[in-house]
Design an enzyme around this catalytic site. Structure first.
Site, PDB file in Angstrom:
ATOM      1  N   HIS A 274      41.620  38.391  52.475  1.00 55.99           N
ATOM      2  CA  HIS A 274      40.922  39.230  51.488  1.00 55.99           C
ATOM      3  C   HIS A 274      39.753  38.534  50.824  1.00 55.99           C
ATOM      4  O   HIS A 274      39.894  37.458  50.258  1.00 55.99           O
ATOM      5  CB  HIS A 274      41.895  39.703  50.409  1.00 55.99           C
ATOM      6  CG  HIS A 274      41.381  40.861  49.610  1.00 55.99           C
ATOM      7  ND1 HIS A 274      41.511  42.165  50.007  1.00 55.99           N
ATOM      8  CD2 HIS A 274      40.695  40.906  48.449  1.00 55.99           C
ATOM      9  CE1 HIS A 274      40.952  42.971  49.127  1.00 55.99           C
ATOM     10  NE2 HIS A 274      40.438  42.228  48.158  1.00 55.99           N
TER      11      HIS A 274
ATOM     12  N   ASP B 262      36.016  39.793  48.555  1.00 56.19           N
ATOM     13  CA  ASP B 262      35.245  40.905  47.988  1.00 56.19           C
ATOM     14  C   ASP B 262      33.752  40.626  47.916  1.00 56.19           C
ATOM     15  O   ASP B 262      33.076  41.129  47.018  1.00 56.19           O
ATOM     16  CB  ASP B 262      35.783  41.240  46.589  1.00 56.19           C
ATOM     17  CG  ASP B 262      36.937  42.234  46.642  1.00 56.19           C
ATOM     18  OD1 ASP B 262      36.733  43.330  47.175  1.00 56.19           O
ATOM     19  OD2 ASP B 262      38.044  41.902  46.172  1.00 56.19           O
TER      20      ASP B 262
ATOM     21  N   GLU C 124      40.116  48.883  50.695  1.00 58.87           N
ATOM     22  CA  GLU C 124      41.043  48.508  49.619  1.00 58.87           C
ATOM     23  C   GLU C 124      41.277  49.696  48.699  1.00 58.87           C
ATOM     24  O   GLU C 124      40.631  49.849  47.670  1.00 58.87           O
ATOM     25  CB  GLU C 124      40.480  47.315  48.835  1.00 58.87           C
ATOM     26  CG  GLU C 124      41.489  46.777  47.838  1.00 58.87           C
ATOM     27  CD  GLU C 124      40.986  45.540  47.109  1.00 58.87           C
ATOM     28  OE1 GLU C 124      39.777  45.270  47.142  1.00 58.87           O
ATOM     29  OE2 GLU C 124      41.824  44.848  46.509  1.00 58.87           O
TER      30      GLU C 124
ATOM     31  N   HIS D  30      44.596  51.196  45.358  1.00 59.25           N
ATOM     32  CA  HIS D  30      44.095  50.092  44.541  1.00 59.25           C
ATOM     33  C   HIS D  30      44.768  50.260  43.175  1.00 59.25           C
ATOM     34  O   HIS D  30      45.993  50.399  43.137  1.00 59.25           O
ATOM     35  CB  HIS D  30      42.553  50.089  44.466  1.00 59.25           C
ATOM     36  CG  HIS D  30      42.028  48.836  43.852  1.00 59.25           C
ATOM     37  ND1 HIS D  30      41.603  48.774  42.556  1.00 59.25           N
ATOM     38  CD2 HIS D  30      41.917  47.586  44.350  1.00 59.25           C
ATOM     39  CE1 HIS D  30      41.248  47.513  42.269  1.00 59.25           C
ATOM     40  NE2 HIS D  30      41.432  46.779  43.353  1.00 59.25           N
TER      41      HIS D  30
ATOM     42  N   HIS E 246      48.643  45.866  45.978  1.00 58.05           N
ATOM     43  CA  HIS E 246      48.221  46.876  44.984  1.00 58.05           C
ATOM     44  C   HIS E 246      49.123  48.101  44.917  1.00 58.05           C
ATOM     45  O   HIS E 246      48.985  48.901  43.986  1.00 58.05           O
ATOM     46  CB  HIS E 246      46.775  47.373  45.198  1.00 58.05           C
ATOM     47  CG  HIS E 246      45.724  46.406  44.757  1.00 58.05           C
ATOM     48  ND1 HIS E 246      45.454  46.146  43.434  1.00 58.05           N
ATOM     49  CD2 HIS E 246      44.878  45.612  45.463  1.00 58.05           C
ATOM     50  CE1 HIS E 246      44.483  45.247  43.352  1.00 58.05           C
ATOM     51  NE2 HIS E 246      44.119  44.895  44.567  1.00 58.05           N
TER      52      HIS E 246
ATOM     53  N   HIS F 116      46.744  40.276  49.925  1.00 59.37           N
ATOM     54  CA  HIS F 116      46.428  39.329  48.844  1.00 59.37           C
ATOM     55  C   HIS F 116      47.382  39.526  47.675  1.00 59.37           C
ATOM     56  O   HIS F 116      47.058  40.129  46.665  1.00 59.37           O
ATOM     57  CB  HIS F 116      44.951  39.416  48.432  1.00 59.37           C
ATOM     58  CG  HIS F 116      44.483  40.762  47.955  1.00 59.37           C
ATOM     59  ND1 HIS F 116      44.626  41.913  48.682  1.00 59.37           N
ATOM     60  CD2 HIS F 116      43.844  41.129  46.809  1.00 59.37           C
ATOM     61  CE1 HIS F 116      44.109  42.926  48.005  1.00 59.37           C
ATOM     62  NE2 HIS F 116      43.639  42.474  46.856  1.00 59.37           N
TER      63      HIS F 116
ATOM     64  N   ASP G 247      41.250  36.213  47.926  1.00 59.74           N
ATOM     65  CA  ASP G 247      40.775  37.124  46.881  1.00 59.74           C
ATOM     66  C   ASP G 247      39.533  36.601  46.164  1.00 59.74           C
ATOM     67  O   ASP G 247      39.261  36.971  45.020  1.00 59.74           O
ATOM     68  CB  ASP G 247      41.880  37.416  45.851  1.00 59.74           C
ATOM     69  CG  ASP G 247      41.692  38.767  45.145  1.00 59.74           C
ATOM     70  OD1 ASP G 247      40.769  39.516  45.533  1.00 59.74           O
ATOM     71  OD2 ASP G 247      42.452  39.062  44.212  1.00 59.74           O
TER      72      ASP G 247
HETATM   73 ZN   LIG Z   1      42.593  43.474  45.195  1.00 60.64          ZN
END
Ligand SMILES: [Zn+2]
Ligand SMILES: *[C@@H]1O[C@H](CO)[C@@H](O)[C@H](O)[C@H]1NC(C)=O
Ligand SMILES: *[C@@H]1O[C@H](CO)[C@@H](O)[C@H](O)[C@H]1NC(C)=O
Ligand SMILES: *[C@@H]1O[C@H](CO)[C@@H](O)[C@H](O)[C@H]1NC(C)=O
Length: 438
Positions: free
Chosen positions: A54, A56, A156, A183, A229, A250, A319
Site C-alpha cells: 500500500h 498513496d 481503496e 474505506h 478498513h 495495510h 502506507d
Molecule cells: Zn488506508
C-alpha cells in the site's frame, strides 16, 4: 644470536605489536561484522526485493499537484516519502499504488475521481522507464528480471464502484487488480471499521446480498479482495464468502496495538485458514497506538503475527503517503532494509523473510488467478443492488420509456430529484474512449 635480554625485549615488542594488531583486528571485526550485517540484508533484499501492499503517492499527486504529473520529477519528489530514487534504495520492486477517493465523493462523483486516480497511476507507470504497470503475477515476476519497479493498481474503498458490478468490471479492464471493500465510510453493501461517516448504518454488520455478489465477481475477475478498513464483521463475512485468498493490504496486529484498523487474533486465524495475507502497516498510530513509534515496536507486530499464524501469512504494506507519522528509522520507502535487519536480529530466517518480502504475495496473487481460471465458465454477474438500497438524488435509473398515462408511471424509473443524465453519459463515453486506447 640474540642475548637473553634482547630476546626478552624483542618478545615483549612482538607482544605489544600483537596487542596492537589485536585491537586493530577487533575494531576491524566490528566494522566488518557491522558491514556484513547490512550486506546480508542487501543481499537478501536484492534476491527477494519487496512487494509492498500500500502506497498513496497518487493521493499526494492529487493534493499537491491536482494530478499534473508534468509538475514533478518522480525520481526525486520533495515533501513526500516516496520517489523512484528512494524506492530503489529501499529494494522496493513492486508497489501496489492506491486509487483513493475521499468518502465525501460517495453518491457524488466517486466514479469520475476513481477514473482520474487510475489515469494518474497509469501515466506515472508508463511515462517513467523505471516503472512498469503490471496486471498479473507473471508480469510482476518478469518486471523483476527487467529491473523495473512494478506498479499494481488497487482501489481503496468500495464506494468507488457506486454499487455497480459493471463499473467494477470496467475498473478491472483498466488494470485494477485489488479493491478494499470499504474505506472510512460504509457502502450500501459493506461496513467500515471507522464511524467517521454516518452513512448506510445498518443492524447487521456483515456483507449484504449485493456485497456477497461483489466478492463473487471479484473472485471471477481475479481481483484481490482487500479487507483493510472494513469492520471485523464484514471482514469475517468476506473471508467466509470468498473462494480465493484475501488480504489485509495495510493493517497491523490488534493484540499489539488495539486500534480498530488492526486485525484481532481470531480474525488472523480465519485469514490463515483461507491462505490469506496480512501486510503490516507501518503508520505510528497502528504500530504503537500513539504518535511515536520505533522499529522495535514494528518488529513486535511481526513477531506476534508470526506466533499466531506463521511467517507464510505476513507481508508489508507501508502506507507511506497515506499517513503522516512513521517510526524513527522508517521515515520513507528507502528505509525498509532497517526493518529487515531488525527481523534478522530477532532470528527470523532468510527463508521466512523471503516469504514476507515477496513470495507470500506472489502465492496469493497466483491463487487468486487460479480461482479466476476455474471460474471461466461463469458468466459476468448481473446482480443489481435494489433501488431502495442506493436511493439518492444523483442516481438516474435508465429504463425503457413506459407507455403514456400517469397510472403507468413506474415509481422506480427515476430518482426523486432527478439531475440531468449527462454525467452518466459522460462516464460511459470516457470509459469507452479509455478502452479504445487500451
Ligand atoms: Zn488506508
Ligand atoms: C532532490 O532535489 C533536491 C531539491 O529539490 C536536491 O536538493 C537533492 O539533491 C535532490 N536529490 C537527488 C538524489 O537528486
Ligand atoms: C447478520 O447476518 C449474519 C449472516 O447473514 C447472521 O449470522 C447474523 O445473525 C446476523 N446478525 C444480526 C445482528 O442480525
Ligand atoms: C521502542 O518503543 C517502545 C514503546 O513503544 C519502548 O518501550 C522501547 O523502549 C523503544 N525501544 C527503543 C530501542 O527505543
Amino acid at each position: 644470536m640474540l642475548s637473553r635480554k634482547s630476546a626478552l625485549s624483542a618478545s615483549s615488542g612482538i607482544w605489544m605489536k600483537s596487542l596492537g594488531h589485536l585491537v586493530v583486528l577487533a575494531s576491524l571485526c566490528c566494522l566488518i561484522s557491522g558491514y556484513s550485517e547490512r550486506d546480508r540484508v542487501h543481499d537478501l533484499m536484492s534476491k527477494y526485493p519487496l512487494i509492498d501492499g500500500h502506497n498513496d503517492l497518487a493521493l499526494q499527486l492529487r493534493i499537491r499537484h491536482n494530478n499534473r504529473l508534468s509538475q514533478v520529477d518522480l525520481h526525486n519528489v520533495s515533501k513526500v516519502a516516496t520517489d523512484i530514487t528512494r524506492l530503489q534504495a529501499g529494494h522496493v520492486q513492486a508497489q501496489m499504488f492506491a486509487v483513493y477517493v475521499m468518502c465525501g465523493a460517495q453518491e457524488k462523483d466517486a466514479v469520475r475521481l476513481t477514473l482520474e486516480q487510475i489515469d494518474v497511476i497509469r501515466r506515472m507507470c508508463t511515462e517513467y522507464q523505471d516503472f512498469e504497470l503490471v496486471t498479473s503475477a507473471q508480469e510482476l515476476r518478469n518486471s523483476e528480471m527487467r529491473h523495473k519497479i512494478a506498479c499494481l493498481i488497487s482501489i481503496e474503498g468500495g464506494h468507488s464502484i457506486d454499487s455497480s458490478l459493471p463499473a467494477l468490471r470496467m475498473f478491472y479492464q483498466l488494470g485494477v487488480r485489488s479493491m478494499a471493500l470499504t474505506h472510512s465510510c460504509n457502502t450500501p453493501w459493506a461496513e467500515s471499521s471507522s464511524k467517521l461517516y454516518n452513512v448506510y448504518q445498518r443492524q447487521n454488520n456483515s456483507l449484504t446480498h449485493f456485497g456477497k455478489a461483489v466478492v463473487e465477481e471479484m473472485n471471477r475477475l481475479g481481483m484481490i479482495v482487500d479487507l483493510s478498513h472494513t469492520s471485523w464483521d464484514t471482514a469475517w463475512a468476506a473471508l467466509k464468502h470468498s473462494k480465493a485468498p484475501v488480504i489485509f493490504s495495510h493493517s497491523s496486529s490488534f493484540s499489539i496495538c488495539s486500534h480498530g484498523r488492526n486485525v484481532p487474533d481470531w480474525l488472523l486465524l480465519d485469514l490463515k485458514k483461507k491462505h490469506g495475507l496480512i501486510m503490516v502497516n507501518l503508520h505510528n498510530n497502528f504500530i504503537s497506538c500513539s504518535d511515536d513509534a520505533n522499529i522495535s515496536r514494528v518488529a513486535d507486530h511481526f513477531d506476534h503475527i508470526k506466533k499466531v499464524i506463521g511467517a507464510e501469512s505476513i507481508g508489508i504494506g507501508g502506507d507511506f503517503e497515506g499517513a503522516v507519522s512513521f517510526p524513527q528509522g522508517l521515515e520513507d520507502v528507502s528505509k525498509y532494509p532497517a526493518l529487515i535487519q531488525e527481523l534478522l536480529q530477532r532470528n527470523w530466517t532468510e527463508s521466512e523473510l523471503a516469504d514476507v518480502l515477496r513470495k507470500n504475495f506472489l502465492r496469493v496473487f497466483e491463487e487468486v488467478e487460479r480461482v479466476r481460471d476455474r471460474m471461466t465458465l461463469s458468466r459476468p454477474s448481473e446482480v443489481q443492488i435494489s433501488f431502495e438500497e442506493v436511493q439518492n438524488p444523483c442516481r438516474l435509473v435508465l429504463r425503457r420509456p413506459v407507455p403514456r398515462g400517469p397510472s403507468h408511471q413506474s415509481p422506480f424509473s427515476r430518482a426523486p430529484h432527478e439531475p440531468k443524465g449527462l454525467p452518466i453519459l459522460a462516464i460511459v463515453l470516457l470509459l469507452s474512449s479509455l478502452l479504445m486506447i487500451e
